[in-house]
Design a protein around this motif. Structure first.
Motif, PDB file in Angstrom:
ATOM      1  N   UNK A 129     -17.286  -7.748  -6.375  1.00  0.00           N
ATOM      2  CA  UNK A 129     -17.358  -6.962  -5.210  1.00  0.00           C
ATOM      3  C   UNK A 129     -16.116  -7.650  -4.136  1.00  0.00           C
ATOM      4  N   UNK A 130     -15.258  -6.871  -3.647  1.00  0.00           N
ATOM      5  CA  UNK A 130     -14.338  -7.443  -2.946  1.00  0.00           C
ATOM      6  C   UNK A 130     -13.267  -6.284  -2.653  1.00  0.00           C
ATOM      7  N   UNK A 131     -12.126  -6.369  -1.549  1.00  0.00           N
ATOM      8  CA  UNK A 131     -11.106  -5.657  -1.343  1.00  0.00           C
ATOM      9  C   UNK A 131     -10.082  -6.123  -2.404  1.00  0.00           C
ATOM     10  N   UNK A 132      -9.392  -5.138  -2.963  1.00  0.00           N
ATOM     11  CA  UNK A 132      -8.539  -5.660  -4.133  1.00  0.00           C
ATOM     12  C   UNK A 132      -7.173  -5.242  -3.398  1.00  0.00           C
ATOM     13  N   UNK A 133      -6.153  -6.141  -3.382  1.00  0.00           N
ATOM     14  CA  UNK A 133      -4.913  -6.027  -3.052  1.00  0.00           C
ATOM     15  C   UNK A 133      -3.813  -5.947  -3.991  1.00  0.00           C
ATOM     16  N   UNK A 134      -2.850  -5.176  -4.087  1.00  0.00           N
ATOM     17  CA  UNK A 134      -1.630  -5.330  -4.894  1.00  0.00           C
ATOM     18  C   UNK A 134      -0.693  -6.131  -4.125  1.00  0.00           C
ATOM     19  N   UNK A 135       0.269  -6.875  -5.057  1.00  0.00           N
ATOM     20  CA  UNK A 135       1.304  -7.526  -4.523  1.00  0.00           C
ATOM     21  C   UNK A 135       2.408  -7.478  -5.289  1.00  0.00           C
ATOM     22  N   UNK A 136       3.738  -7.341  -4.925  1.00  0.00           N
ATOM     23  CA  UNK A 136       4.855  -7.379  -5.407  1.00  0.00           C
ATOM     24  C   UNK A 136       6.019  -7.639  -4.727  1.00  0.00           C
ATOM     25  N   UNK A 137       7.048  -8.288  -5.384  1.00  0.00           N
ATOM     26  CA  UNK A 137       8.208  -8.611  -4.934  1.00  0.00           C
ATOM     27  C   UNK A 137       9.542  -8.015  -5.593  1.00  0.00           C
ATOM     28  N   UNK A 138      10.663  -8.050  -5.000  1.00  0.00           N
ATOM     29  CA  UNK A 138      11.721  -7.519  -5.953  1.00  0.00           C
ATOM     30  C   UNK A 138      12.531  -8.713  -6.577  1.00  0.00           C
ATOM     31  N   UNK A 139      13.218  -8.646  -7.497  1.00  0.00           N
ATOM     32  CA  UNK A 139      14.213  -9.670  -8.060  1.00  0.00           C
ATOM     33  C   UNK A 139      14.896 -10.084  -7.173  1.00  0.00           C
ATOM     34  N   UNK A 140      15.297 -11.479  -7.364  1.00  0.00           N
ATOM     35  CA  UNK A 140      16.260 -12.324  -6.473  1.00  0.00           C
ATOM     36  C   UNK A 140      15.723 -12.284  -5.053  1.00  0.00           C
ATOM     37  N   UNK A 141      14.520 -12.079  -4.828  1.00  0.00           N
ATOM     38  CA  UNK A 141      13.772 -12.192  -3.245  1.00  0.00           C
ATOM     39  C   UNK A 141      12.670 -13.071  -3.278  1.00  0.00           C
ATOM     40  N   UNK A 142      12.275 -13.557  -2.126  1.00  0.00           N
ATOM     41  CA  UNK A 142      11.211 -14.341  -1.987  1.00  0.00           C
ATOM     42  C   UNK A 142      10.381 -13.624  -1.103  1.00  0.00           C
ATOM     43  N   UNK A 143      10.699 -12.509  -0.639  1.00  0.00           N
ATOM     44  CA  UNK A 143       9.820 -11.671   0.245  1.00  0.00           C
ATOM     45  C   UNK A 143       8.743 -10.948  -0.698  1.00  0.00           C
ATOM     46  N   UNK A 144       7.215 -11.193  -0.329  1.00  0.00           N
ATOM     47  CA  UNK A 144       6.406 -10.496  -0.880  1.00  0.00           C
ATOM     48  C   UNK A 144       5.863  -9.319  -0.125  1.00  0.00           C
ATOM     49  N   UNK A 145       5.400  -8.168  -0.680  1.00  0.00           N
ATOM     50  CA  UNK A 145       4.726  -7.120  -0.115  1.00  0.00           C
ATOM     51  C   UNK A 145       3.174  -6.918  -0.448  1.00  0.00           C
TER      52      UNK A 145
ATOM     53  N   UNK B 259      -0.350  -4.210  -0.482  1.00  0.00           N
ATOM     54  CA  UNK B 259      -0.715  -3.068  -0.018  1.00  0.00           C
ATOM     55  C   UNK B 259      -1.748  -2.982   0.771  1.00  0.00           C
ATOM     56  N   UNK B 260      -2.505  -1.879   1.034  1.00  0.00           N
ATOM     57  CA  UNK B 260      -3.512  -1.882   2.140  1.00  0.00           C
ATOM     58  C   UNK B 260      -4.885  -2.409   1.696  1.00  0.00           C
ATOM     59  N   UNK B 261      -4.835  -2.543   0.409  1.00  0.00           N
ATOM     60  CA  UNK B 261      -6.260  -2.703  -0.133  1.00  0.00           C
ATOM     61  C   UNK B 261      -6.955  -1.662  -0.542  1.00  0.00           C
ATOM     62  N   UNK B 262      -7.755  -1.870  -1.637  1.00  0.00           N
ATOM     63  CA  UNK B 262      -8.874  -0.894  -1.995  1.00  0.00           C
ATOM     64  C   UNK B 262     -10.324  -1.419  -2.045  1.00  0.00           C
ATOM     65  N   UNK B 263     -11.212  -0.754  -1.602  1.00  0.00           N
ATOM     66  CA  UNK B 263     -12.694  -1.452  -1.667  1.00  0.00           C
ATOM     67  C   UNK B 263     -13.409  -1.315  -3.075  1.00  0.00           C
ATOM     68  N   UNK B 264     -13.756  -2.318  -3.650  1.00  0.00           N
ATOM     69  CA  UNK B 264     -14.263  -2.146  -4.933  1.00  0.00           C
ATOM     70  C   UNK B 264     -16.068  -2.832  -4.860  1.00  0.00           C
ATOM     71  N   UNK B 265     -16.860  -1.999  -4.787  1.00  0.00           N
ATOM     72  CA  UNK B 265     -18.255  -2.460  -4.848  1.00  0.00           C
ATOM     73  C   UNK B 265     -19.235  -2.201  -6.010  1.00  0.00           C
ATOM     74  N   UNK B 266     -19.837  -3.391  -6.352  1.00  0.00           N
ATOM     75  CA  UNK B 266     -20.461  -3.207  -7.569  1.00  0.00           C
ATOM     76  C   UNK B 266     -22.030  -3.482  -7.288  1.00  0.00           C
ATOM     77  N   UNK B 267     -23.019  -2.483  -7.539  1.00  0.00           N
ATOM     78  CA  UNK B 267     -24.297  -2.747  -7.005  1.00  0.00           C
ATOM     79  C   UNK B 267     -25.204  -3.266  -8.377  1.00  0.00           C
ATOM     80  N   UNK B 268     -26.030  -4.020  -8.204  1.00  0.00           N
ATOM     81  CA  UNK B 268     -27.081  -4.665  -9.291  1.00  0.00           C
ATOM     82  C   UNK B 268     -28.364  -3.524  -9.500  1.00  0.00           C
TER      83      UNK B 268
END
Length: 117
Positions: A90-106, A108-117
Motif C-alpha cells: 500500500x502506497x502512492x506509486x509514482x512514475x519517473x523518467x528522464x530524457x537521454x543526454x539530460x540529468x533532469x528527472x520528471x 508523475x502525480x502518483x496513483x494510490x494503491x491500497x491493499x486490504x487484508x
C-alpha cells in the motif's frame, strides 16, 4: 519538458493484482530509463522497479518475483504489473523518467494503491 500521467491504481484484496500505466507526453521525448517508485505514509519514496531503453530491469528485493516492469517505446509508456499484492504494498506509486543526454528527472502525480487484508 515531459509530462507523465499514471493510471491503474485502486483498492484490491491481498493476493490480488493491478496493472499500472504511465504515459509520457511532450515534444521530442527521447526517453531514457523509466521507473516506478512508491511512498507509504510517513516513509520516504523508494525505488520499486526501473527499466532501460534496451529493456534491462532492476527491482527492489521486496517486489522481485511479484512485480514486472515493461515499456512500449513507440507509445512512450511504461507499465508495472503487480501480482500477489500484500498490505505492505500500500502506497502512492509514482512514475519517473528522464530524457537521454539530460540529468533532469520528471515525476508523475502518483496513483494510490491500497491493499486490504
Amino acid at each position: 519538458q515531459v509530462q507523465l500521467v499514471e493510471s491503474g491504481g485502486g483498492l484490491v484484496q491481498a493476493g490480488g493484482s493491478l496493472r499500472l500505466s504511465c504515459v509520457a507526453s511532450g515534444s521530442m521525448l527521447r526517453l531514457a530509463t523509466m521507473g516506478w517508485y512508491r511512498q507509504a505514509p510517513g516513509k520516504q519514496r523508494d525505488l520499486v522497479a526501473e527499466i532501460t531503453t534496451g529493456g534491462s530491469t532492476n527491482y527492489a528485493v521486496s517486489v522481485k518475483g511479484r512485480f514486472t516492469i515493461s515499456r512500449d517505446n513507440a507509445e512512450n509508456t511504461v507499465y508495472l504489473q503487480m501480482n500477489s499484492l500484500q498490505p505492505e504494498d500500500t502506497a502512492v506509486y509514482y512514475c519517473r523518467a528522464r530524457q537521454i543526454y539530460s540529468v533532469q528527472y520528471y515525476w508523475g502525480q502518483g496513483t494510490q494503491v491500497t491493499v486490504s487484508s
